[in-house]
Enzyme design. Structure first.
Site, mmCIF file in Angstrom:
data_model
loop_
_atom_site.group_PDB
_atom_site.id
_atom_site.type_symbol
_atom_site.label_atom_id
_atom_site.label_comp_id
_atom_site.label_asym_id
_atom_site.label_seq_id
_atom_site.Cartn_x
_atom_site.Cartn_y
_atom_site.Cartn_z
ATOM 1 N N LYS A 75 -13.123 1.005 15.599
ATOM 2 C CA LYS A 75 -11.840 0.284 15.696
ATOM 3 C C LYS A 75 -11.280 0.370 17.110
ATOM 4 O O LYS A 75 -10.716 -0.600 17.633
ATOM 5 C CB LYS A 75 -10.829 0.851 14.689
ATOM 6 C CG LYS A 75 -11.081 0.402 13.264
ATOM 7 C CD LYS A 75 -10.101 1.011 12.269
ATOM 8 C CE LYS A 75 -10.609 0.763 10.845
ATOM 9 N NZ LYS A 75 -9.855 1.464 9.812
ATOM 10 N N LYS A 85 -10.780 -3.135 19.032
ATOM 11 C CA LYS A 85 -9.403 -3.571 19.252
ATOM 12 C C LYS A 85 -8.913 -3.260 20.675
ATOM 13 O O LYS A 85 -7.730 -3.427 20.978
ATOM 14 C CB LYS A 85 -8.481 -2.953 18.197
ATOM 15 C CG LYS A 85 -8.915 -3.263 16.756
ATOM 16 C CD LYS A 85 -7.865 -2.915 15.721
ATOM 17 C CE LYS A 85 -8.456 -3.023 14.309
ATOM 18 N NZ LYS A 85 -7.439 -3.155 13.269
ATOM 19 N N LYS A 110 7.743 -17.072 -11.513
ATOM 20 C CA LYS A 110 7.007 -15.914 -12.021
ATOM 21 C C LYS A 110 5.736 -16.381 -12.749
ATOM 22 O O LYS A 110 5.812 -17.295 -13.574
ATOM 23 C CB LYS A 110 7.908 -15.137 -12.988
ATOM 24 C CG LYS A 110 7.273 -13.873 -13.505
ATOM 25 C CD LYS A 110 8.185 -13.155 -14.477
ATOM 26 C CE LYS A 110 7.450 -11.996 -15.096
ATOM 27 N NZ LYS A 110 7.920 -11.685 -16.431
ATOM 28 N N PHE A 168 -3.805 3.553 14.791
ATOM 29 C CA PHE A 168 -4.129 4.571 13.793
ATOM 30 C C PHE A 168 -5.281 4.027 12.961
ATOM 31 O O PHE A 168 -5.371 2.817 12.753
ATOM 32 C CB PHE A 168 -2.932 4.832 12.867
ATOM 33 C CG PHE A 168 -1.993 5.878 13.403
ATOM 34 C CD1 PHE A 168 -1.208 5.627 14.520
ATOM 35 C CD2 PHE A 168 -1.889 7.113 12.784
ATOM 36 C CE1 PHE A 168 -0.343 6.596 15.020
ATOM 37 C CE2 PHE A 168 -1.032 8.091 13.276
ATOM 38 C CZ PHE A 168 -0.258 7.835 14.384
ATOM 39 N N ASN A 176 0.844 -1.197 0.000
ATOM 40 C CA ASN A 176 0.000 0.000 0.000
ATOM 41 C C ASN A 176 0.880 1.248 0.000
ATOM 42 O O ASN A 176 2.109 1.143 -0.036
ATOM 43 C CB ASN A 176 -0.966 -0.037 1.194
ATOM 44 C CG ASN A 176 -0.205 -0.107 2.499
ATOM 45 O OD1 ASN A 176 0.541 0.804 2.843
ATOM 46 N ND2 ASN A 176 -0.362 -1.214 3.226
ATOM 47 N N ASP A 209 -4.208 -6.418 4.945
ATOM 48 C CA ASP A 209 -5.225 -7.242 5.593
ATOM 49 C C ASP A 209 -5.272 -8.649 5.006
ATOM 50 O O ASP A 209 -5.718 -9.585 5.657
ATOM 51 C CB ASP A 209 -6.603 -6.584 5.442
ATOM 52 C CG ASP A 209 -6.714 -5.336 6.316
ATOM 53 O OD1 ASP A 209 -6.126 -5.347 7.412
ATOM 54 O OD2 ASP A 209 -7.369 -4.366 5.889
HETATM 55 N N1 CTP Z 1 -3.747 -3.269 11.987
HETATM 56 C C1 CTP Z 1 -3.059 -4.382 12.408
HETATM 57 N N2 CTP Z 1 -3.146 -5.548 11.716
HETATM 58 C C2 CTP Z 1 -3.902 -5.632 10.610
HETATM 59 C C3 CTP Z 1 -4.615 -4.510 10.161
HETATM 60 C C4 CTP Z 1 -4.514 -3.335 10.861
HETATM 61 O O1 CTP Z 1 -2.360 -4.305 13.427
HETATM 62 N N3 CTP Z 1 -3.963 -6.776 9.956
HETATM 63 C C5 CTP Z 1 -3.673 -2.029 12.760
HETATM 64 C C6 CTP Z 1 -3.000 -0.867 12.044
HETATM 65 O O2 CTP Z 1 -1.615 -0.835 12.326
HETATM 66 C C7 CTP Z 1 -3.710 0.353 12.619
HETATM 67 C C8 CTP Z 1 -5.096 -0.170 12.943
HETATM 68 O O3 CTP Z 1 -4.993 -1.607 13.020
HETATM 69 O O4 CTP Z 1 -3.147 0.796 13.827
HETATM 70 C C9 CTP Z 1 -6.170 0.195 11.954
HETATM 71 O O5 CTP Z 1 -5.737 -0.156 10.653
HETATM 72 P P1 CTP Z 1 -6.630 0.200 9.391
HETATM 73 O O6 CTP Z 1 -5.882 -0.246 8.173
HETATM 74 O O7 CTP Z 1 -7.098 1.617 9.481
HETATM 75 O O8 CTP Z 1 -7.935 -0.673 9.605
HETATM 76 P P2 CTP Z 1 -8.276 -2.185 9.598
HETATM 77 O O9 CTP Z 1 -8.395 -2.643 11.015
HETATM 78 O O10 CTP Z 1 -7.378 -2.938 8.704
HETATM 79 O O11 CTP Z 1 -9.761 -2.128 8.999
HETATM 80 P P3 CTP Z 1 -10.242 -1.712 7.532
HETATM 81 O O12 CTP Z 1 -9.127 -2.106 6.575
HETATM 82 O O13 CTP Z 1 -11.468 -2.503 7.362
HETATM 83 O O14 CTP Z 1 -10.500 -0.225 7.549
#
Ligand code: CTP
Length: 399
Positions: free
Chosen positions: A335, A339, A285, A321, A206, A275
């Site tokens: 969140k 969490k 490849k 975050f 990302n 995720d």
């Molecule tokens: N985070 C994490 N592990 C994951 C996904 C997210 O530890 N697999 C943590 C990120 O480091 C951040 C927080 O969760 O502190 C929120 O991440 P974000 O990408 O905003 O949200 P998600 O929980 O992944 O939810 P969504 O993608 O549905 O918005």
């Protein structure tokens, strides 16, 4: 650094030329720099060089009455910090034994300001027990000694004795000038994007660059915390004094985090974790074939959620975050609850001047009790310090 009074003492070693870069960095950061040289240092670099980069007159002659004579007693007592860089074996010996036979050594002897000593010399000289004893002695008397770097030296030998990089000396100086209000605390920061391999040449990632996480790690370190930074691949330089653990995938990040979590007082998850990852990363490849290709993805662990579950009342303060493009407060608050966080920093990543890749950020800090603090647009360094202030207040029972 702004408006701090710093004296840079330059003694006679080949690394004296690097001190000019140090002065430039400090002056750019807004400090008022006064350079004092030994007579031998002036053989390596002309005082004019330091006068030009500091914007101030350079002093090296104790008896120069010039137009505005500088007082060797007053100078060291009115400044915030003295940096001796490079510090030769001879100058260190003088400091250790109270010898004051020129302007710089006399000023250092009479100084009340903190002194940062940056040794630089041939490695045999550096490891000589006499030099080591002298260093121990001046450290015991309150000077801060910076470890020299290792590598090829100007005298064509290898080993310890290189003057640390000017950027690192400036960071150490910043640390000495900062309030050490997080001293004694262990802070774990995760940062950047993770990458999930599709085949040997492709991966899913990302837009996160790691800037926010690096700013947090650096700010916490400058304020005295002991910091571990678990970092995804990034182009950023590791912050000085921070222990960096490099990872690539979400699974590796989880491992690194859970190696450190029980030991941490504060955990800040600024990383943008993937995720999902491909169910199977292809060994070879993937060749072009059909008009469309479907990747089978499986969920990665939610590291923050697992940290939230593992948290006890006396455990770490947990900060996440939330990167959102819509319904910022609603999604971020959900969140925080899901969490089990103490704080969540809500980040609208759809803006150009906030979130990924930018040097500035626009965030809202949300607490467990539902209160929200909206910060104006600021640099990521300022957001980092602001957030650390709030975490500190929370831990101390305020806010
Ligand atoms: N985070 C994490 N592990 C994951 C996904 C997210 O530890 N697999 C943590 C990120 O480091 C951040 C927080 O969760 O502190 C929120 O991440 P974000 O990408 O905003 O949200 P998600 O929980 O992944 O939810 P969504 O993608 O549905 O918005």
């Amino acid at each position: 650094m702004k408006d701090k009074k710093i004296i840079v003492g330059v003694t006679g070693g080949i690394a004296a030329y690097k001190a000019a870069e140090l002065v430039r960095i400090l002056a750019r950061a807004g400090a008022h720099i006064q350079v004092a040289m030994t007579a031998s240092a002036t053989k390596f670099v002309a005082p004019l060089t330091f006068e030009t980069v500091s914007g101030n007159r350079v002093v090296w002659d104790m008896f120069d009455r010039g137009t505005a004579p500088l007082d060797h007693i007053q100078l060291g007592q009115e400044s915030d910090l003295i940096i001796v860089a490079p510090a030769t074996a001879n100058f260190i010996a003088k400091m250790a034994h109270g010898i004051a036979d020129d302007f710089l050594s006399t000023m250092v002897l009479a100084a009340t300001a903190r002194i940062l000593v940056c040794p630089s010399m041939n490695s045999q000289m550096f490891v000589n027990p006499v030099v080591q004893e002298n260093l121990k002695r001046i450290a015991g008397m309150g000077s801060v000694i910076m470890e020299p770097g290792e590598g090829e030296l100007a005298c064509q030998t290898e080993g310890p004795g290189r003057l640390p990089e000017p950027e690192d000396i400036a960071e150490q100086a910043r640390m000495l000038l900062s309030q050490q209000d997080l001293s004694g605390l262990k802070v774990l920061v995760t940062s950047g994007a993770t990458i999930e391999s599709i085949d040997p040449v492709r991966y899913i990632t990302n837009r996160s660059t790691g800037k926010m996480g690096y700013a947090l790690a650096r700010a916490a370190r400058l304020r005295g915390a002991s910091v571990t930074l678990v970092s995804g691949p990034t182009a950023l330089e590791p912050p000085y004094g921070v222990q960096v653990r490099e990872i690539k995938t979400a699974e590796e990040m989880k491992q690194a985090v859970f190696d450190n979590h029980t030991d941490s007082d504060i955990i800040i998850k600024a990383a943008a974790v993937s995720d999902y990852r491909p169910r199977n990363s292809a060994q070879q490849k993937i060749k072009k074939g059909e008009e469309s290709l479907t990747l089978d993805l499986v969920r990665n662990p939610d590291i923050l959620e697992e940290l939230g579950k593992a948290k006890t009342d006396s455990g770490y303060t947990l900060v996440g975050f939330a990167a959102e493009t819509e319904e910022l407060l609603k999604n971020a608050t959900e969140k925080l609850r899901k969490k089990n966080l103490d704080i969540i920093v809500a980040n609208d990543v759809s803006r150009e001047d906030a979130g990924f890749e930018s040097d500035t950020n626009l965030v809202k800090i949300i607490y467990r009790d539902g209160s929200i603090e909206e910060l104006p647009l600021m640099t990521k360094d300022d957001v980092a310090n602001h957030l650390l202030d709030r975490i500190k207040e929370l831990r101390e029972g305020g806010s």
